[in-house]
Design a protein around this motif. Structure first.
Motif: not given
Lengths: 57, 517, 415
Positions: B3, B48-49, B51, B53
């Motif tokens: 990511t 946030v969903n 992942g 932040h």
């Protein structure tokens, strides 16, 4: 690798047609890949500017 | 799985636009999921969903762009983010193309082009064509009025870089079955042909086709290529190309007589050619040229066609072109309708090569013929608009085409001249040519038909008749359709031939008794 | 490295600077307080430098109006005699980081928009946009709006703005371009977006009703309120692209109604000028082409940074004002691509498939293609004393681009 002249004989033509539109249209009729350039003289044909642009552009 | 994300400060896009970007990014191979959004509070919650932040995202403002990528490998994530700008502006590529105005724009549009064709004023040709050569493109130059030293420089540059310059003043080429410029639709085959003149090549290729044979390639070289100033650079390169071309079994060269030096050089090269060669330089080769060298010499284009067909078709030799008995009879009948005043031939020709070949045939038959483009200086007309005795006019000469369309494209000038000639009671024969094919007038016969009928009627009112003798250069496959054009002429009482040489021979036959009287 | 390569690199840098411009409205302050070098009895004006005597009627009228507004004279004759004697200093806005619409006149007490380019820290200034005095109308009615701006609207907006801590304009510009503004003569969207932002700011700053209401009325009914901001943004964006050695990118286009002038990045402060062209326009009732003055104003700074007529294809609504068809507008926009260095990555035009606006006018390309920048503009009267009389389209004159290219060749080609 074949040179560009051999490409002319053996590969599909891809033509940039600069000037008469009819030439491009007749190539299109023959299903040749062609792009038409509605050419206009550089710098409106001003020779001094053409010389200058030769060096700068 | 990897990511990654990027925050672009103060780079605002609306959400609809960003959905498009998101869609494009997610289609990249190896990419599993992407989020492309402005950093509004709501959007940050969405992240946030994912992942995601942390400080950088927390501090992002609503005008900041956040792009998140989840992909199979870190490399893919990195590549996608690094090339983000492309995705953001790639929409532009889908906007319709604008009109292009320069060669450079064309090169951007077609980076894999292999040919640039130029039909622009001659003074600009050198600069533009050189740019094309420098971009590794072959070049076809229809434009005329290019200074010889510029032509030579272009051709030398091309020769050093193994590129071909067809032209300047090149009307026709057929490459791998594709006609460029003024070309007829002809069958693919085994006969290759090279020629400086467009109409010469059109006549040759059309006749080969109409005889049931085909063309491998036809190379236009430009009307000055065989001059001693240029030395046949393109002709020799085209010869090399045809010699190594597997499809080509026989090579023909069809040209007006070359420069003296160039002819000798060319003949020496032709002698060493590994393929059979047919050479037609319109007329008898000069005496100092060794004709006994394996080259098949042809005096007229029709002879060249026959020779090439014989070689490629492995056929027995056939006699040269001549008139049939019927045609002799037709000539007698035609003459019989003339008034006592009628005795002269007026030829108004659109093809430069046709004007040359017709003069050659008439002169060889002992008929003196005047022209604006004479074969011998003593036959030069004092003014091209004023015919004198037997006259053949090259209506495509610069004097007629300066600022006006070529007679192959527009018949207006020829039409006016036909009518002008019809007021001269000494005129007996009108010789015309009609050239079909791509880029020629869509109805060359139709354009002149009214004038032809009117001219004939005028002569008939004076107790005579005008013999209109015409040739058509073209094929049934041409856009104009040979049969349709021929039918129009025959219905108007025109004596029609499918070759300029034969039409010219017929004129000789018509003029025979007049000469003998 | 050959000269062509050096030019390419320099132009890339100039374009990068143009693209990374990040304008923020930081103040609305009297010109004399903020504009460097504007002091005493001095008026700045639009276009390249010009003497009072050579100014066109509209610019003379506007300058007289400005003198009367400042109270340096009480009548037309008195003002004129001051100017004839040369007692008022006249200098181009562009020499003071400033731009002004039409006659473009700015004097010390007039509040100006102060825009800072956050990427580079430079500031630019532009005066209020209105429909009368800047066109050469010096009547008391024409000057009334200048007084209101000085006394009520300007200070009120300033108070709200300072309380807000500045207003980012890039976002408004981006959105407005997508809402059909071209940011020269159509500002329907940008003016609304700006008014929205200011309305909230005014409420938050607790502006008294007697100032807030007229100011809100002014900004919400003035559909060109954003033009002054767009011009200041254009200047703030263009200035950092100046003075890059070897760059052939245009950094200013400005007209004073007598001459059209351009500046080139690699040629420093020099102006290259040609006679101001005639605008091909549509006229308000009562006026015709006979009445029209020549092309005027610094507002072509918007075209210099890729807005205005460069973006016409994305703003068909403007055509009612300047004439032409949507097809022509799109053709103009596409054409400008041929004379510029790059497409802007964030200023996009939905109507053209979200193509980026063309930015970085390259004088070489202008001369090569024989296509000069297209500008949409308002039209002033040829004589002093009139308000706006029309609007239309005009091409920058080729002559100044050729002159600039010759000067460029002389400066760099021999090196």
């Amino acid at each position: 690798m074949q040179n560009k002249i051999e490409e002319l004989l053996h590969e599909p033509l891809v033509v940039i047609n600069v000037g008469l539109k009819g030439f491009a249209e007749s190539l299109e009729q023959q299903e040749v890949e062609v792009v038409q350039i509605d050419w206009v003289p550089p710098a409106g044909g001003d020779p001094e500017m053409i010389d200058l642009l030769e060096r700068l552009l | 799985m990897a990511t990654g994300f990027i925050v672009r400060k103060n780079q605002y896009y609306d959400s609809v636009f960003l959905m498009g970007v998101n869609n494009r990014l997610s289609q990249i191979q190896g990419v599993q999921q992407t989020a492309v959004l402005m950093a509004s509070e709501k959007n940050k919650e969405l992240l946030v969903n994912f992942g995601l932040h942390g400080e950088e995202i927390e501090s992002a403002q609503p005008n900041d762009l956040i792009v998140t990528v989840i992909a199979e490998t870190p490399q893919i994530v990195e590549t996608v983010l690094a090339n983000l700008d492309q995705a953001l502006i790639s929409q532009e590529a889908s906007a319709p193309a604008s009109h292009l105005h320069s060669l450079e724009e064309g090169l951007v549009e077609k980076p894999f082009a292999n040919l640039a064709a130029f039909s622009i004023p001659g003074e600009y040709v050198y600069r533009e064509a050189m740019k094309a050569l420098e971009a590794n493109l072959n070049v076809f130059i229809f434009s005329s009025n290019v200074p010889l030293e510029e032509e030579l420089k272009l051709k030398q540059f091309a020769s050093e870089h193994k590129l071909l310059v067809m032209g300047p003043d090149c009307g026709t080429s057929i490459l791998g079955g594709v006609g460029i410029g003024f070309a007829n639709v002809v069958r693919n085959g085994t006969i290759g042909v090279i020629g400086p003149s467009g109409t010469g090549l059109q006549e040759f290729t059309s006749q080969v086709h109409n005889a049931g044979y085909g063309i491998s390639h036809a190379f236009g070289t430009g009307s000055h290529d065989l001059s001693d100033e240029i030395g046949g650079v393109t002709t020799l390169m085209a010869l090399d190309a045809l010699e190594t071309d597997e499809q080509t079994e026989v090579i023909a060269i069809v040209a007006k007589p070359p420069g003296q030096k160039t002819l000798h050089h060319l003949v020496a090269r032709l002698k060493n050619c590994t393929r059979p060669v047919v050479a037609c330089f319109l007329g008898t080769p000069p005496e100092d040229v060794n004709t006994n060298s394996g080259i098949l010499w042809a005096r007229m284009i029709d002879d060249a066609v026959l020779s090439a067909i014989q070689v490629s078709g492995k056929r027995e030799s056939t006699p040269g072109i001549q008139l049939t008995e019927t045609e002799h009879g037709l000539a007698r009948q035609t003459r019989a309708k003339w008034s006592s005043e009628q005795c002269y031939l007026r030829g108004l020709l659109a093809g430069g090569t046709f004007c040359h070949q017709s003069q050659q045939i008439l002169l060889e038959a002992g008929i003196e013929v005047y022209s604006n483009a004479p074969l011998k200086p003593q036959y030069k007309l004092t003014h091209p608009d004023h015919s004198y005795k037997h006259t053949l006019i090259d209506m495509g000469d610069d004097a007629y085409t300066l600022g006006k369309p070529h007679p192959m494209i527009d018949g207006t000038m020829r039409k006016q001249r036909i009518l002008a000639e019809s007021y001269d009671p000494s005129v007996a024969i009108l010789l015309l040519d009609f050239i079909l094919g791509y880029n020629a007038s869509m109805d060359p016969v139709g354009e002149l038909l009214d004038a032809i009928v009117e001219a004939k009627q005028r002569m008939q009112q004076h107790a005579g008749d005008l013999a209109v003798v015409a040739s058509i250069c073209g094929t049934q496959e041409d856009p104009q359709e040979l049969d349709l054009q021929a039918k129009l002429l025959q219905e108007a009482g025109v004596i029609l031939f499918h070759s300029n040489a034969k039409a010219s021979l017929f004129c000789c036959e018509l003029l025979k008794p007049a000469k003998e009287v | 490295m050959d000269i062509k390569h050096k030019i390419e690199i320099a132009n890339e840098e100039a374009t990068r600077r143009l693209i990374s411009g990040d304008p923020v409205l930081v103040d609305i302050a009297p010109a004399g307080e903020v504009i460097p070098g504007l002091e005493g009895r001095m008026i700045t004006h639009s276009g390249p430098p010009i003497k009072w005597q050579r100014m066109c009627g509209a610019q003379q009228g506007a300058i007289i109006g400005q003198v009367l507004y400042e109270g340096w004279a009480d009548s037309f004759d008195e003002a004129k005699s001051l100017l004839d004697k040369g007692s008022i200093r006249l200098e181009p806005n562009h020499h003071h980081q400033t731009v002004g619409p039409m006659a473009g006149t700015i004097s010390p007490s007039a509040p100006v928009w102060v825009v800072e380019n956050k990427s580079f820290g430079n500031r630019a200034f532009c005066r209020q946009v209105e429909g009368r005095q800047q066109f050469g109308d010096y009547s008391p009615e024409a000057l009334a709006s200048l007084h209101q701006w000085r006394d009520v609207w300007g200070p009120t907006l300033r108070k709200a703005l300072l309380k807000m801590g500045g207003l980012e304009l890039k976002t408004i510009i981006t959105q407005a371009l997508q809402m059909g503004d071209e940011l020269h003569n159509r500002h329907s969207a940008s003016s609304s977006l700006f008014s929205n932002a200011m309305a909230v700011a005014m409420a938050e700053a607790e502006i008294l009703r007697e100032s807030a209401v007229p100011t809100l009325k002014y900004i919400t009914r003035h559909n060109l309120i954003f033009l002054g901001l767009a011009m200041a943004c254009g200047k703030a964006i263009a200035d950092p692209a100046s003075n890059i050695e070897y760059s052939t990118v245009v950094t200013a286009m400005a007209r004073n109604g007598t001459e059209f002038g351009i500046r080139i990045s690699g040629l420093g402060e020099a102006w290259f000028t040609a006679p101001a062209p005639v605008v091909d326009g549509l006229y308000l009732p009562g006026y015709t082409a006979e009445d029209a003055g020549l092309d005027m104003g610094d507002s072509a700074i918007t075209e210099t940074v890729g807005w205005g007529a460069f973006t016409l294809g994305g703003a068909p609504g403007i055509l009612a004002l300047v004439g032409g068809t949507p097809e022509e507008a799109i053709a103009y926009t596409r054409e400008m691509k041929k004379i510029t260095t790059k497409a802007h990555p964030t200023y996009l035009m939905p109507a053209l498939g979200f193509a980026g606006i063309s930015i970085g006018i390259d004088i070489r390309k202008v001369v090569q293609t024989n296509l000069t920048p297209i500008i949409d503009t308002a039209i002033a009267h040829k004589d002093p004393g009139y308000p706006i009389i029309g609007a239309g389209l005009v091409r920058a004159p080729m002559e100044c681009f050729k002159q600039a290219l010759i000067a460029f060749g002389q400066r760099y080609n021999s090196q």
